[in-house]
Design a protein around this motif. Structure first.
Motif, PDB file in Angstrom:
ATOM      1  N   GLY A 274      29.400  33.180  47.816  1.00 23.02           N
ATOM      2  CA  GLY A 274      30.926  33.081  47.306  1.00 23.02           C
ATOM      3  C   GLY A 274      31.381  34.697  47.271  1.00 23.02           C
ATOM      4  O   GLY A 274      32.503  34.821  46.972  1.00 23.02           O
ATOM      5  N   GLY A 275      30.681  35.630  47.406  1.00 21.72           N
ATOM      6  CA  GLY A 275      31.070  37.018  47.570  1.00 21.72           C
ATOM      7  C   GLY A 275      32.030  37.352  48.518  1.00 21.72           C
ATOM      8  O   GLY A 275      32.151  36.443  49.895  1.00 21.72           O
ATOM      9  N   GLY A 276      32.688  38.564  48.690  1.00 20.19           N
ATOM     10  CA  GLY A 276      33.379  39.044  49.868  1.00 20.19           C
ATOM     11  C   GLY A 276      34.211  40.082  49.307  1.00 20.19           C
ATOM     12  O   GLY A 276      34.318  40.721  48.320  1.00 20.19           O
ATOM     13  N   LEU A 277      35.192  40.278  50.200  1.00 22.24           N
ATOM     14  CA  LEU A 277      36.224  41.300  50.103  1.00 22.24           C
ATOM     15  C   LEU A 277      37.537  40.805  49.253  1.00 22.24           C
ATOM     16  O   LEU A 277      37.981  39.680  49.975  1.00 22.24           O
ATOM     17  N   VAL A 278      37.813  41.334  48.202  1.00 22.36           N
ATOM     18  CA  VAL A 278      39.043  41.081  47.661  1.00 22.36           C
ATOM     19  C   VAL A 278      39.923  42.170  47.273  1.00 22.36           C
ATOM     20  O   VAL A 278      39.296  43.334  46.654  1.00 22.36           O
ATOM     21  N   GLN A 279      41.286  41.967  47.216  1.00 18.49           N
ATOM     22  CA  GLN A 279      42.077  42.977  46.527  1.00 18.49           C
ATOM     23  C   GLN A 279      42.129  42.901  44.961  1.00 18.49           C
ATOM     24  O   GLN A 279      41.850  42.095  44.596  1.00 18.49           O
ATOM     25  N   PRO A 280      42.372  44.237  44.470  1.00 23.81           N
ATOM     26  CA  PRO A 280      42.330  44.183  42.882  1.00 23.81           C
ATOM     27  C   PRO A 280      43.366  43.112  42.445  1.00 23.81           C
ATOM     28  O   PRO A 280      44.731  42.971  43.014  1.00 23.81           O
ATOM     29  N   GLY A 281      43.218  42.698  41.405  1.00 18.07           N
ATOM     30  CA  GLY A 281      43.973  41.301  40.829  1.00 18.07           C
ATOM     31  C   GLY A 281      43.504  40.070  41.258  1.00 18.07           C
ATOM     32  O   GLY A 281      44.143  39.041  41.041  1.00 18.07           O
ATOM     33  N   GLY A 282      42.690  39.964  42.233  1.00 16.26           N
ATOM     34  CA  GLY A 282      42.479  38.716  42.916  1.00 16.26           C
ATOM     35  C   GLY A 282      41.327  37.943  42.241  1.00 16.26           C
ATOM     36  O   GLY A 282      40.641  38.518  41.249  1.00 16.26           O
ATOM     37  N   SER A 283      40.919  36.848  42.814  1.00 17.38           N
ATOM     38  CA  SER A 283      39.897  35.997  42.175  1.00 17.38           C
ATOM     39  C   SER A 283      38.779  35.608  43.294  1.00 17.38           C
ATOM     40  O   SER A 283      38.976  35.539  44.369  1.00 17.38           O
ATOM     41  N   LEU A 284      37.593  35.491  42.854  1.00 18.60           N
ATOM     42  CA  LEU A 284      36.446  34.804  43.624  1.00 18.60           C
ATOM     43  C   LEU A 284      35.619  33.835  42.595  1.00 18.60           C
ATOM     44  O   LEU A 284      35.542  33.995  41.428  1.00 18.60           O
ATOM     45  N   ARG A 285      34.837  33.134  43.413  1.00 19.07           N
ATOM     46  CA  ARG A 285      34.043  31.883  42.545  1.00 19.07           C
ATOM     47  C   ARG A 285      32.661  31.937  43.379  1.00 19.07           C
ATOM     48  O   ARG A 285      32.635  31.702  44.271  1.00 19.07           O
ATOM     49  N   LEU A 286      31.876  32.349  42.465  1.00 17.36           N
ATOM     50  CA  LEU A 286      30.680  32.547  42.876  1.00 17.36           C
ATOM     51  C   LEU A 286      29.787  31.389  42.518  1.00 17.36           C
ATOM     52  O   LEU A 286      30.098  30.685  41.562  1.00 17.36           O
TER      53      LEU A 286
ATOM     54  N   ASN B  77      38.358  36.301  37.603  1.00 16.70           N
ATOM     55  CA  ASN B  77      39.894  36.619  37.793  1.00 16.70           C
ATOM     56  C   ASN B  77      40.373  37.926  37.453  1.00 16.70           C
ATOM     57  O   ASN B  77      39.472  38.728  36.708  1.00 16.70           O
ATOM     58  N   ASN B  78      41.050  38.211  38.022  1.00 16.32           N
ATOM     59  CA  ASN B  78      41.753  39.649  37.844  1.00 16.32           C
ATOM     60  C   ASN B  78      40.540  40.590  38.222  1.00 16.32           C
ATOM     61  O   ASN B  78      40.436  41.606  37.268  1.00 16.32           O
ATOM     62  N   LEU B  79      40.096  40.634  39.315  1.00 18.29           N
ATOM     63  CA  LEU B  79      38.994  41.427  39.723  1.00 18.29           C
ATOM     64  C   LEU B  79      39.508  43.067  39.812  1.00 18.29           C
ATOM     65  O   LEU B  79      40.689  43.327  40.212  1.00 18.29           O
ATOM     66  N   GLN B  80      38.883  43.955  39.480  1.00 15.32           N
ATOM     67  CA  GLN B  80      39.066  45.294  39.592  1.00 15.32           C
ATOM     68  C   GLN B  80      38.195  46.167  40.335  1.00 15.32           C
ATOM     69  O   GLN B  80      36.883  45.589  40.683  1.00 15.32           O
TER      70      GLN B  80
END
Length: 116
Positions: free
Chosen positions: A8-20, A83-86
């Motif tokens: 479930g990992g990957g590249l995301v922009q700041p403020g984005g979300s991922l579900r592992l 959520n709100n990834l930094q």
């Protein structure tokens, strides 16, 4: 055979979300508390969140309010909603059971990169 497979990992922009996701090789671990951890480049592995077999969760201060741990016994799975990834969340993320021989159960992890 890997006991746990994280994905479930990957590249995301700041403020984005991922579900592992973390899927166990058997239902043995459904009776065990499970945790999510991460290791950033040049840093020690750190605890993020834990969940008991019954679903009670606890979080490290660094992620409380942004990350949510959950599990699905029917799928032998544990999840981490982020959520709100930094940028500082960039790391390899792992799951691991709370068992005496826990060092035998580290998997390959899944890489999360937060970048603009």
């Amino acid at each position: 055979q890997a006991h746990f497979v994280e994905s479930g990992g990957g590249l995301v922009q700041p403020g984005g979300s991922l579900r592992l996701s973390c899927v166990a090789s058997s239902d043995f671990f459904n009776s065990k508390a499970m945790g999510w951890y991460r290791q950033a480049p040049g840093k020690n592995r750190e605890f993020l969140a834990g969940i008991t077999s019954g679903g009670t969760a606890n979080y490290a201060a660094a992620v409380e309010g942004r990350f949510t741990i959950s599990r699905d016994h029917a799928k032998n799975a544990v999840y981490l909603q982020m959520n709100n990834l930094q940028v500082e969340d960039t790391a390899v993320y792992y799951c691991n059971p709370f068992v005496p021989d826990r060092n035998n159960y580290w998997g390959s992890g899944t890489l999360v990169t937060v970048s603009a």
